[in-house]
Design a protein around this motif. Structure first.
Motif, PDB file in Angstrom:
ATOM      1  N   ASN A 256       0.836  -1.195   0.000  1.00 28.13           N
ATOM      2  CA  ASN A 256       0.000   0.000   0.000  1.00 28.13           C
ATOM      3  C   ASN A 256       0.875   1.250   0.000  1.00 28.13           C
ATOM      4  OD1 ASN A 256      -2.027   1.921   0.362  1.00 28.13           O
ATOM      5  ND2 ASN A 256      -3.037   0.810   2.004  1.00 28.13           N
ATOM      6  N   SER A 257       1.895   1.244   0.823  1.00 25.56           N
ATOM      7  CA  SER A 257       2.797   2.384   0.892  1.00 25.56           C
ATOM      8  C   SER A 257       3.548   2.574  -0.421  1.00 25.56           C
ATOM      9  CB  SER A 257       3.781   2.193   2.046  1.00 25.56           C
ATOM     10  OG  SER A 257       4.713   3.245   2.107  1.00 25.56           O
ATOM     11  N   ALA A 258       3.948   1.461  -1.057  1.00 23.69           N
ATOM     12  CA  ALA A 258       4.670   1.553  -2.324  1.00 23.69           C
ATOM     13  C   ALA A 258       3.799   2.157  -3.417  1.00 23.69           C
ATOM     14  CB  ALA A 258       5.157   0.172  -2.741  1.00 23.69           C
ATOM     15  N   ARG A 259       2.529   1.829  -3.423  1.00 24.71           N
ATOM     16  CA  ARG A 259       1.628   2.414  -4.398  1.00 24.71           C
ATOM     17  C   ARG A 259       1.419   3.900  -4.112  1.00 24.71           C
ATOM     18  NH1 ARG A 259      -4.270   3.981  -5.196  1.00 24.71           N
ATOM     19  NH2 ARG A 259      -3.874   5.151  -7.108  1.00 24.71           N
TER      20      ARG A 259
ATOM     21  N   GLY B  89       3.737  -0.009 -17.269  1.00 30.73           N
ATOM     22  CA  GLY B  89       5.185   0.117 -17.233  1.00 30.73           C
ATOM     23  C   GLY B  89       5.759   0.299 -15.853  1.00 30.73           C
ATOM     24  N   GLY B  90       7.093   0.288 -15.797  1.00 31.40           N
ATOM     25  CA  GLY B  90       7.799   0.427 -14.538  1.00 31.40           C
ATOM     26  C   GLY B  90       8.583  -0.824 -14.200  1.00 31.40           C
ATOM     27  N   THR B  91       9.067  -0.886 -12.975  1.00 30.77           N
ATOM     28  CA  THR B  91       9.821  -2.040 -12.497  1.00 30.77           C
ATOM     29  C   THR B  91       8.951  -2.874 -11.555  1.00 30.77           C
ATOM     30  OG1 THR B  91      10.710  -0.728 -10.662  1.00 30.77           O
ATOM     31  CG2 THR B  91      12.007  -0.810 -12.690  1.00 30.77           C
ATOM     32  N   ALA B  92       9.306  -4.135 -11.425  1.00 33.24           N
ATOM     33  CA  ALA B  92       8.511  -5.054 -10.609  1.00 33.24           C
ATOM     34  C   ALA B  92       8.463  -4.579  -9.158  1.00 33.24           C
ATOM     35  CB  ALA B  92       9.108  -6.452 -10.680  1.00 33.24           C
ATOM     36  N   VAL B  93       7.294  -4.751  -8.534  1.00 33.18           N
ATOM     37  CA  VAL B  93       7.073  -4.333  -7.153  1.00 33.18           C
ATOM     38  C   VAL B  93       7.370  -5.493  -6.214  1.00 33.18           C
ATOM     39  CG1 VAL B  93       5.383  -3.495  -5.481  1.00 33.18           C
ATOM     40  CG2 VAL B  93       5.333  -2.654  -7.847  1.00 33.18           C
TER      41      VAL B  93
ATOM     42  N   ASP C 169       6.585   3.020 -11.496  1.00 33.27           N
ATOM     43  CA  ASP C 169       7.661   3.972 -11.758  1.00 33.27           C
ATOM     44  C   ASP C 169       7.421   5.198 -10.886  1.00 33.27           C
ATOM     45  OD1 ASP C 169       5.672   5.442 -13.064  1.00 33.27           O
ATOM     46  OD2 ASP C 169       6.294   4.779 -15.057  1.00 33.27           O
ATOM     47  N   SER C 170       8.011   6.326 -11.231  1.00 31.36           N
ATOM     48  CA  SER C 170       7.963   7.485 -10.340  1.00 31.36           C
ATOM     49  C   SER C 170       6.568   8.067 -10.152  1.00 31.36           C
ATOM     50  CB  SER C 170       8.898   8.584 -10.862  1.00 31.36           C
ATOM     51  OG  SER C 170       8.469   9.017 -12.149  1.00 31.36           O
ATOM     52  N   ASN C 171       5.673   7.866 -11.130  1.00 32.28           N
ATOM     53  CA  ASN C 171       4.358   8.498 -11.006  1.00 32.28           C
ATOM     54  C   ASN C 171       3.184   7.608 -11.395  1.00 32.28           C
ATOM     55  OD1 ASN C 171       4.576   8.431 -13.779  1.00 32.28           O
ATOM     56  ND2 ASN C 171       4.878  10.636 -14.018  1.00 32.28           N
ATOM     57  N   SER C 172       3.429   6.311 -11.610  1.00 31.47           N
ATOM     58  CA  SER C 172       2.303   5.450 -11.982  1.00 31.47           C
ATOM     59  C   SER C 172       2.463   4.042 -11.433  1.00 31.47           C
ATOM     60  CB  SER C 172       2.136   5.393 -13.502  1.00 31.47           C
ATOM     61  OG  SER C 172       3.173   4.632 -14.097  1.00 31.47           O
ATOM     62  N   TRP C 173       1.348   3.328 -11.438  1.00 29.44           N
ATOM     63  CA  TRP C 173       1.265   1.962 -10.901  1.00 29.44           C
ATOM     64  C   TRP C 173       0.501   1.103 -11.894  1.00 29.44           C
ATOM     65  CZ3 TRP C 173       3.091  -0.059  -6.252  1.00 29.44           C
ATOM     66  CH2 TRP C 173       2.576  -1.297  -5.853  1.00 29.44           C
ATOM     67  N   GLU C 174       1.071  -0.054 -12.219  1.00 31.75           N
ATOM     68  CA  GLU C 174       0.392  -1.021 -13.075  1.00 31.75           C
ATOM     69  C   GLU C 174       0.072  -2.255 -12.237  1.00 31.75           C
ATOM     70  OE1 GLU C 174       1.049  -3.896 -16.996  1.00 31.75           O
ATOM     71  OE2 GLU C 174       2.563  -2.372 -16.517  1.00 31.75           O
TER      72      GLU C 174
END
Length: 369
Positions: free
Chosen positions: A248-251, A259-263, A272-277
């Motif tokens: 929750n905090s990571a989101r 896109g982005g890196t694996a959570v 990534d810096s401003n979005s969540w997939e």
């Protein structure tokens, strides 16, 4: 003798003959009480659907986990399992009568024919040969959405806002804890909730703010409109889900996009810096929650006017994106039985309103495309 007198004399034998033609020994439909006391042979029983049996003395009344059994009673509000008949639902009837797939049958009347015999070590009916009944005693989605019929675009959005804002029960933020334990119960383990982004199962008792706990994730981030946790958008179950404290905090308050890196701790999620997939299994769920919030909260009732946009840099503005990604996710991951059941539970048990994009997925493109 008068003409009327002659008619009467001839009519009397005809009446008697008609009575004699009624089939003697025709099987009568049993009440639930009669079926409980007569546990042998075949029988036909009519009663109210009052829940899903899970053991000899326990019946689930929300958060249904399967389509294989239901409980009948002579009263819609019955709570004593001693006055319930447990009914087996075989494969031929599960898609129409199972409560996981058809939560709207709770409270409805059905008639079932089968063998009167113990089920779950409890008076029951097994091996049904016929099951009939109305699907629901609460407003159906079609009647619920009558005011939206034939509308498109902004007119549809306005109509839906009026529908889903009417007669709503608002929860307290503390009340959300217990509600999520029902709406998001793990189908495989009734002692757990299913975490939304990670898909993990966690004990219901581990709700809190410590590492390893689960807490209340606002899918529409609180800061996007600054509505906090006050009753209304801050406690609306249609966008609140259980999630691991760390995930929750990571989101955080990120918008949604690809896109982005694996959570870490949430397989299939990327950031990534401003979005969540989110993971593929809940991408459509996320989209429909965001669409619901943008229709439900239009600036009235002292709430912010929430809107979707096609950006991922909304900050504290009452906006969430990216709408192009959300529409694609909505199309690729349509509502499933679990999402529909959750929508029904929120409607029937808690808030008394629905997410229209679960009931009518086609409306999303009309409003947001």
């Amino acid at each position: 003798m008068s003409w009327h007198r002659r008619i009467a004399l001839f009519a009397a034998p005809l009446v008697a003959l008609a009575v004699l033609t009624v089939p003697a020994g025709a099987a009568a439909t049993l009440t639930v009480a009669q079926a409980i006391s007569s546990q042998s042979g075949a029988g036909t029983v009519t009663g109210y659907v009052v829940g899903e049996p899970t053991a000899t003395t326990t019946v689930r009344t929300s958060g249904f986990t399967g389509d294989t059994a239901l409980a009948l009673a002579d009263s819609r509000g019955e709570t004593s399992t001693a006055r319930m008949l447990y009914v087996q639902i075989t494969s031929a009837y599960r898609s129409s009568f199972g409560l996981l797939s058809n939560p709207g049958r709770l409270g409805a009347t059905i008639t079932v024919t089968g063998t009167l015999t113990a089920y779950f070590s409890h008076p029951g009916l097994k091996s049904p040969t016929a099951m009939t009944g109305a699907a629901t005693t609460t407003p159906t989605p079609d009647s619920y959405y009558a005011a939206a019929a034939g509308k498109t675009g902004e007119n549809l959005k306005t109509a839906l806002h009026g529908i889903i804002s009417s007669g709503v029960t608002k929860l307290s933020y503390d009340g959300v804890w217990n509600a999520l334990k029902v709406t998001d119960q793990d189908p495989a383990n009734s002692a757990n909730v299913k975490l939304f982004y990670s898909g993990l199962s966690r004990s219901k008792s581990l709700n809190g703010g410590d590492s390893g706990d689960w807490n209340r994730e606002h899918v529409w981030a609180q800061s996007h409109g600054d509505f906090g946790t006050s009753a209304g958008p801050g406690t609306d179950l249609h966008h609140l889900r259980p999630e691991d404290v760390g995930v929750n905090s990571a989101r955080g308050n990120k918008d949604f996009d690809n896109g982005g890196t694996a959570v870490s701790g949430a397989p299939g999620n990327y950031s990534d810096s401003n979005s969540w997939e989110p993971r593929a299994a809940v991408k459509g769920d996320v989209a429909r929650m965001i669409f619901y919030m943008a229709v439900r909260y239009e600036g009235g009732d002292s709430y912010p006017d929430l809107e979707v946009d096609d950006a991922t840099s909304s900050g504290t503005a009452p906006r969430m994106g990216r709408v192009s990604a959300l529409l694609a996710w909505h199309a690729a991951d349509p509502p499933d039985a679990a999402e529909r059941a959750r929508n029904q539970t929120i409607y029937a048990t808690y808030q008394h309103n629905r997410n229209p994009f679960i009931d009518h997925p086609e409306w999303a493109a009309s409003i947001f495309d």
